[in-house]
Design a protein around this motif. Sequence first.
Motif, mmCIF file in Angstrom:
data_model
loop_
_atom_site.group_PDB
_atom_site.id
_atom_site.type_symbol
_atom_site.label_atom_id
_atom_site.label_comp_id
_atom_site.label_asym_id
_atom_site.label_seq_id
_atom_site.Cartn_x
_atom_site.Cartn_y
_atom_site.Cartn_z
ATOM 1 N N ALA A 408 73.847 59.668 6.541
ATOM 2 C CA ALA A 408 73.593 58.545 7.452
ATOM 3 C C ALA A 408 72.278 58.797 8.159
ATOM 4 O O ALA A 408 71.824 59.937 8.281
ATOM 5 N N ARG A 409 71.676 57.720 8.622
ATOM 6 C CA ARG A 409 70.520 57.846 9.499
ATOM 7 C C ARG A 409 71.035 57.930 10.930
ATOM 8 O O ARG A 409 71.898 57.152 11.333
ATOM 9 N N CYS A 410 70.511 58.859 11.695
ATOM 10 C CA CYS A 410 71.036 59.105 13.032
ATOM 11 C C CYS A 410 70.004 58.760 14.100
ATOM 12 O O CYS A 410 68.799 58.963 13.913
ATOM 13 N N VAL A 411 70.508 58.256 15.228
ATOM 14 C CA VAL A 411 69.687 57.982 16.403
ATOM 15 C C VAL A 411 70.107 58.963 17.487
ATOM 16 O O VAL A 411 71.267 58.968 17.920
ATOM 17 N N LEU A 412 69.177 59.816 17.908
ATOM 18 C CA LEU A 412 69.446 60.780 18.975
ATOM 19 C C LEU A 412 68.996 60.179 20.303
ATOM 20 O O LEU A 412 67.819 59.837 20.469
ATOM 21 N N LEU A 413 69.920 60.046 21.257
ATOM 22 C CA LEU A 413 69.583 59.550 22.586
ATOM 23 C C LEU A 413 69.253 60.735 23.484
ATOM 24 O O LEU A 413 70.049 61.672 23.600
ATOM 25 N N GLY A 414 68.100 60.692 24.123
ATOM 26 C CA GLY A 414 67.732 61.773 25.029
ATOM 27 C C GLY A 414 66.234 61.854 25.209
ATOM 28 O O GLY A 414 65.453 61.146 24.557
ATOM 29 N N ASN A 415 65.826 62.740 26.106
ATOM 30 C CA ASN A 415 64.413 62.965 26.355
ATOM 31 C C ASN A 415 63.756 63.540 25.099
ATOM 32 O O ASN A 415 64.177 64.590 24.603
ATOM 33 N N PRO A 416 62.738 62.880 24.554
ATOM 34 C CA PRO A 416 62.145 63.345 23.296
ATOM 35 C C PRO A 416 61.640 64.783 23.354
ATOM 36 O O PRO A 416 61.814 65.545 22.400
#
Length: 691
Positions: A408-416
């Motif tokens: 799957a393609r993932c989206v990481l939420l957080g400070n880059p």
Amino acid sequence: MHTLFLAPAGSGVGLTSVALGLVRSLDSRGVRFSFFKPIGQPHASDSGPERSTHFVRATTSLNPSDPIPLIEAARMLTSGKTDELFEMIVREFHRSSEGVDVVIVEGLVATPDFPHVSDLNTHLARTLSAEVILVAADQDKLDSLLEVAARPFGGISDSTIVGAIINRIPRPTDGSSHKTALLQRSRLFSQEKLKLLGAIPVNPDLQAPRVIDVARALGAEIVNEGEIFTRRVRNSSLLARTVPNMLHTFSPGALLMTPGDRSDVLIAAAMAALNKVPLAAILLTGDTPVDEGVMEFCKPGFATGLPLLRVQNNSLGTAVALMNMSPEIPADDIERVQAVMSALEVELDSDWLAAHAQIPVETRMSPAAFYFKITEMARKAHRVVVLPEGDEPRTVRAAALSAERGIARCVLLGNPESILAVAKAQEVVLPEGVTIVDPQVVREKYVPALVELRKHKGIGPEAARDQLTDNVVLGTMMLALGEVDGLVSGAVHSSANTIRPSLQLIKTKPGANVVSSIFFMCLPDQVLVYGDCAVNPDPNAEELADIAIQSADSAVRFGIPARVAMISYSTGESGSGVDVDKVREATRIAKERRPDLLIDGPLQYDAAAIADVAATKAPDSPVAGRATVFIFPDLNTGNTTYKAVQRSANVVSVGPMLQGLRRPVNDLSRGALVEDILYTIAITAIQAAEA
């Protein structure tokens, strides 16, 4: 039944690793197989169990026979008891091959003490009517080596030789495939004179010992244990120069050797540890005492898990001893064995092997088959999953692996910056399939939508902004608006924090009366479904029937045949009371709604699971004794049972997977491993594809 005999073409070919990879590859496809090592061949430094058999027992549900010790086999051969020896081997072989379609047999490797094994391997293969797979390490004149190895079995063209597996192939520097490069330079493979059944590239990570292994090999004193059982040595350096000239050696997985009086190295290592650089360990050499003040100063660094070892030998002698460490995987390093098996599995042509052996597809869903199935299904789904815990190290690794494997393609939420720092410390390169979203940048755009979704609760803009500071809520809003396909959280959040926003914002899908959960219980022989073990405290009969139907459909979706047992303290009509009556009514409702499903209850757990008990307590039940889906009457029973089975039987449980939501949201255990997160992402992607 087909017998596949693994015959080494030379020494140092990684025969045991290849055998274990083949074990994993066949197991992941649900093939009925067994493993047999006729004669044990321990390494000179071994004092424990025979490795191949031990590792098969530790990583599968198989219980192969103990091999005959090499010293005993040699004594029988030299004393003229060859027939007696082979009678013993044939007897154990038949015991190992009962009820299977394929037997993997591991041959012997030539050693200085036992150089002439070719004749013995030939005799073994012929005695067992085996087909031969040659196993070689890539090297110059590979074709000639294979031809020589095949000669005792009748030669390359003989029908007994079904193919070869080539190990430790260098990765081409031009970026091309290692397999393609091998095919181009091998006459035997390019002209199809020999079937290439596996091409395994060099992988230094699979050769990395744990720090505890180094300590044992060197007889080192453990000054600070730290994470000595989990950190691995990927490289080592002898620090003789000043720290500024050696900073490049302070890298993840590095074992740093230095004399005991090098306080500057200790301080630098402690600073590296505090900066989240996962060094393998520090190894102090010589008999010079370490300054106590320096040790106290470095204490916070060692508290991060950095092991500190000490030996009396000098640095040069220690470095030589380290180079001479046995390459064999220690008997207690199951994690490394699992990594080897997983890495080799994908490089072996087990589909061809299965077809060649005319092995039918089995309905048995082993844990390995389950993992394989969900990975393949997720790849076909091509979905996007948001991970609100974006800077959590396990989550970062799982996201990278998910993209690399096409799950799957993932989206990481957080400070880059924080996410990239975590990735760097973990030596993870985030591929294109991973996206980083900064909540500070995007949060405001979700305020109107959240106000609209929660207006019936009187939520205004300020309250919405406050709620959106929680990344789980933010991720759930992305899911609610269709910007992502699923959400996975829980590595650092409680189940309530993960599930509550989904109940508020995602809501139930049409036809679902409740949101429920299931666990996939990966027993040694098969995967079972347990529900509901995480969400509904005390469902009524209608809700329980809905949970049963949801769980049955989920089981089928993941390749598990649905035979649903409605669990109670009573079987059939033998008991009465409010609780058992609820289960009885739920069974009636579920059958009425879905006559196509095999559902029975109330059933006691043993009657549902064990054929002998079912024959007595519920002889006419279509489910009893072979249930695959277990529905518990309440959360108290379900949660207690799943945890009792998980902990007492050392069973892996994947979940909880939530059912009944319009869009998939799934929870994690806070002790989840990287692989647990990865498989939960896969399950979420599959749910999203069918939502």
